[in-house]
Write a protein that holds these residues in place. Structure first.
Motif, PDB file in Angstrom:
ATOM      1  N   GLN A  31       0.957  -1.195  -0.028  1.00  0.00           N
ATOM      2  CA  GLN A  31      -0.126   0.070  -0.079  1.00  0.00           C
ATOM      3  C   GLN A  31       0.843   1.328  -0.103  1.00  0.00           C
ATOM      4  O   GLN A  31       0.413   1.990   0.785  1.00  0.00           O
ATOM      5  CB  GLN A  31      -0.766  -0.070   1.218  1.00  0.00           C
ATOM      6  CG  GLN A  31      -1.870  -1.097   1.469  1.00  0.00           C
ATOM      7  CD  GLN A  31      -2.754  -1.204   2.462  1.00  0.00           C
ATOM      8  OE1 GLN A  31      -2.403  -0.365   3.294  1.00  0.00           O
ATOM      9  NE2 GLN A  31      -3.977  -1.514   2.067  1.00  0.00           N
ATOM     10  N   THR A  56      -7.669  -0.921  -7.422  1.00  0.00           N
ATOM     11  CA  THR A  56      -7.138  -0.191  -6.221  1.00  0.00           C
ATOM     12  C   THR A  56      -6.436   1.137  -6.746  1.00  0.00           C
ATOM     13  O   THR A  56      -6.613   1.955  -6.393  1.00  0.00           O
ATOM     14  CB  THR A  56      -5.959  -1.006  -5.793  1.00  0.00           C
ATOM     15  OG1 THR A  56      -6.285  -2.311  -5.412  1.00  0.00           O
ATOM     16  CG2 THR A  56      -5.440  -0.276  -4.553  1.00  0.00           C
ATOM     17  N   LEU A 101      -0.834   4.504  -0.305  1.00  0.00           N
ATOM     18  CA  LEU A 101      -1.775   4.880   0.341  1.00  0.00           C
ATOM     19  C   LEU A 101      -1.489   6.374   1.058  1.00  0.00           C
ATOM     20  O   LEU A 101      -2.507   7.154   1.305  1.00  0.00           O
ATOM     21  CB  LEU A 101      -2.115   3.855   1.521  1.00  0.00           C
ATOM     22  CG  LEU A 101      -3.489   3.938   2.217  1.00  0.00           C
ATOM     23  CD1 LEU A 101      -4.761   4.013   1.557  1.00  0.00           C
ATOM     24  CD2 LEU A 101      -3.496   2.921   3.342  1.00  0.00           C
TER      25      LEU A 101
END
Lengths: 373, 301
Positions: free
Chosen positions: A38, A94, A41
């Motif tokens: 991630q 994503t 993120l």
């Protein structure tokens, strides 16, 4: 300016302490983000913190650190939630969900920024600083705030250490043990939001992405254990923060945020190249050595096979004249495995390479190794 | 009629918004479909470096030199990202997170060092100011046309031509890269061409909307369109339609509330995305619920 006056400088102390705190928190939590795949993120959350900063300002009516931080945490969290909803409940992947949240929340932030400018509030100055960070404006109270947040995040992480580790490396197994995986996910994301909030003042929303990723990627090169990696990442974060802050104080008006990021990037490059075990340079050395060994083994093998098939007086086989081969031949000769002599008849003929008794023994072993399946 | 248009700032602003939206969602569609949306994030940030570098070398602030410089910067970003990812020591997203902040930092530092008196302001680069596009005009065929309209017309034409000419190839290499390679279509080259167009569009757009809002225009309308249809051509058309609608509605709302026009346009693309997400005909949340409910009803009866 001498070193002592710089060290004694109040602003410099604030900036360095802030940068060091940012390094600790972003290195620690960035390790988890990178290992969980991630990395971006943090980028999305930091952009999404902008509307929160503005909202905090509008509600508090001044640039008060507390309300701004609460606002940033709320919108950062909302963005993370929206991202989760988009990936879970629609067919968007994503990357698209990240890009969507990042740009939309930032757009809301821009709208709010102009709204604040319309309010004609005198204390709005310094709000822009959150775009690029304004390390020089760090107050001692800001440093206390950052320290508090960092400490809180570290305590949370220490309490959750085992669970976070398992969820990071094997979420399926964690779920089968009955662990609240989603809750731990949310906790880790919350802590990344905390790190972003600390970074807003120092490096700004745009460069925060690198503060999450860079120390973690560099630390991964130096350690194979989660604990070691997290410690090294925090250390690298501190080093890049402090060196960036120092260079910007010594240099002529260079921005602190970019310097911190570039220091971290330089550490990443060095780590990628030279870390023992995983470094690219070491891999090159290893590959070259392997190629050499293989080449020497091939030569010994060929000489040994022809020796079995021919008698002593026949000419040695053609071995090729590439630089590699010639170097390998002389290396073997120096090791005492070969003798190379020119035939008496003519100087222009190639050398005759023969195995010494030692060479024969070595070649037998190699043949045995080659022939075992 | 034309005279009236060129004296009307409102129309020009909306036109620029619609053109930025259409041009960027054309290329953005393929990024979304390929799962590379965050490359638009990386490119739009690292272009700051390209703009500063080109300015230092040639002292051009806009125009074709800047477009080419931007295209090269975009390529550099993607190349560095792929290089880092191919070392197999980090994933692609981590590589993206390393490359663009580094390039952005170098750009900002170069500005710090050499350009105290330039018009390039990092603030404008990030946010843009579409409300002022009609102030900066160039003379074309005797009319005073806004600079942004000229550059966006060029980029829109280029993007349309690229997508039109290579529609079949793009479709194949997006949905089945292995087959495209087997048939000899060189999907890699096509991909790099797409990214060059993306970065040129970004630099043409950022005078108007800035680097971050460019991401909104490049990713959000295609994402919304992706929730509405399964057909590529329809997705492209819907993307263009959504960005045009967002530009027009965003403009009026921004004037109403006296806030940033570019920001409001981007927010409107988000509103359309949410609408598609909730009420889309097949993939929306409501229709998913309804379908599940019906299936349960069938199962129990």
């Amino acid at each position: 300016m001498s070193w002592l006056t710089i060290l004694g400088d109040y602003t410099f102390q604030n900036v360095v302490m802030g940068a060091a705190l940012l390094g600790i928190i972003s290195g620690t939590l960035g390790s988890f983000a990178v290992l969980r795949g991630q990395s971006l993120l943090g980028d999305a959350i930091s952009h999404a913190a902008l509307p929160g900063v503005c909202l905090g300002f509008i509600i508090a009516g001044s640039r008060h650190m507390g309300s701004i931080i609460v606002g940033a945490m709320i919108t950062g969290g909302l963005a993370a939630l929206l991202m989760l909803a988009l990936t879970r409940m629609s067919r968007l992947k994503t990357d698209a969900a990240l890009g969507t949240c990042l740009s939309l929340f930032f757009a809301v932030g821009v709208v709010l920024l102009t709204f604040i400018q319309g309010m004609n509030n005198a204390s709005q100055g310094g709000l822009d600083a959150f775009l690029f960070g304004q390390a020089a404006a760090t107050l001692r109270s800001d440093v206390w705030f950052m320290g508090g947040i960092t400490l809180a995040a570290l305590i949370m992480l220490a309490a959750l250490w085992k669970q976070a580790k398992l969820v990071t490396f094997d979420p399926e197994f964690a779920r089968s043990l009955g662990m609240p995986v989603t809750l731990i996910d949310v906790m880790l994301t919350t802590m990344i939001t905390l790190a972003v909030v600390v970074g807003l003042q120092m490096v700004g929303v745009v460069l925060m992405a690198a503060m999450i990723v860079a120390p973690a990627v560099a630390a991964r090169q130096w350690s194979r254990h989660l604990g070691g990696m997290v410690m090294i990442a925090a250390l690298i974060g501190v080093i890049s923060g402090v060196s960036g802050a120092t260079i910007s104080t010594l240099g002529r008006g260079l921005a602190t945020g970019p310097l911190i990021i570039l220091s971290a990037s330089a550490i990443v490059l060095v780590s990628l190249a030279a870390a023992p075990g995983r470094g690219i340079l070491w891999e090159l050395v290893r590959l070259t050595r392997q190629r050499w060994t293989l080449h020497s083994n091939q030569i010994l093998y060929v000489l040994y096979q022809t020796r079995l098939e021919q008698d002593e007086n026949e000419r040695s086989p053609w071995l090729g004249r590439s630089v590699f081969t010639v170097l390998a031949l002389y290396r073997l000769k120096r090791q005492g495995l070969l003798t190379g002599s020119r035939p008496a008849a003519g100087r222009r003929q190639a050398r005759q390479w023969r195995l010494t008794p030692d060479g024969v023994r070595e070649a037998k072993q190699i043949t045995a190794r080659f022939n075992t399946p | 009629m034309l005279e009236a248009f060129f004296n009307n700032a409102e129309l020009q602003i909306m036109l620029v918004g619609a053109m930025v939206g259409t041009a960027s969602s054309l290329v953005g569609t393929f990024l979304v479909l390929r799962g590379n949306s965050m490359l638009s994030d990386a490119i739009s940030h690292s272009i700051v470096f390209g703009i500063v570098a080109v300015w230092l070398l040639t002292h051009h602030q806009s125009g074709p030199v800047q477009l080419i410089g931007a295209a090269l910067t975009g390529l550099l970003t993607v190349f560095l990202t792929e290089l880092l990812a191919s070392s197999r020591r980090m994933k692609q997203d981590a590589a993206i997170g390393l490359v663009f902040p580094a390039l952005f930092s170098i750009g900002v530092l170069l500005l710090n060092l050499y350009a105290n008196d330039v018009h390039i302001d990092t603030h404008t680069v990030l946010l843009g100011e579409i409300g002022f596009v009609w102030l900066d005009t160039a003379s074309v065929l005797g009319y005073d046309v806004p600079q942004a309209v000229v550059s966006m017309t060029i980029m829109l034409t280029l993007n349309l031509a690229f997508v039109g000419f290579f529609f079949k190839e793009l479709k194949l290499s997006t949905f089945d890269p292995a087959l495209a390679r087997a048939l000899g279509f060189a999907p890699g080259v096509l991909f790099y061409a797409l990214l060059m167009l993306t970065s040129s569009t970004a630099v043409a757009a950022f005078d108007a909307v800035g680097a971050v809002l460019f991401i909104a225009f490049a990713i959000v309308p295609p994402a919304a369109a992706y929730l509405l249809t399964d057909r590529l051509w329809l997705m492209l058309a819907l993307g263009a339609l959504i960005s045009t609608a967002a530009s027009v509605s965003g403009y009026f709302l921004a004037v109403q509330w006296d806030v940033s026009i570019g920001g409001m346009m981007a927010v409107m693309t988000g509103v359309f995305l949410l609408l598609a997400f909730i009420a889309g005909p097949r993939y929306g949340i409501i229709s998913q619920r309804v379908r599940r409910h019906r299936a349960r009803g069938l199962a129990s009866s």
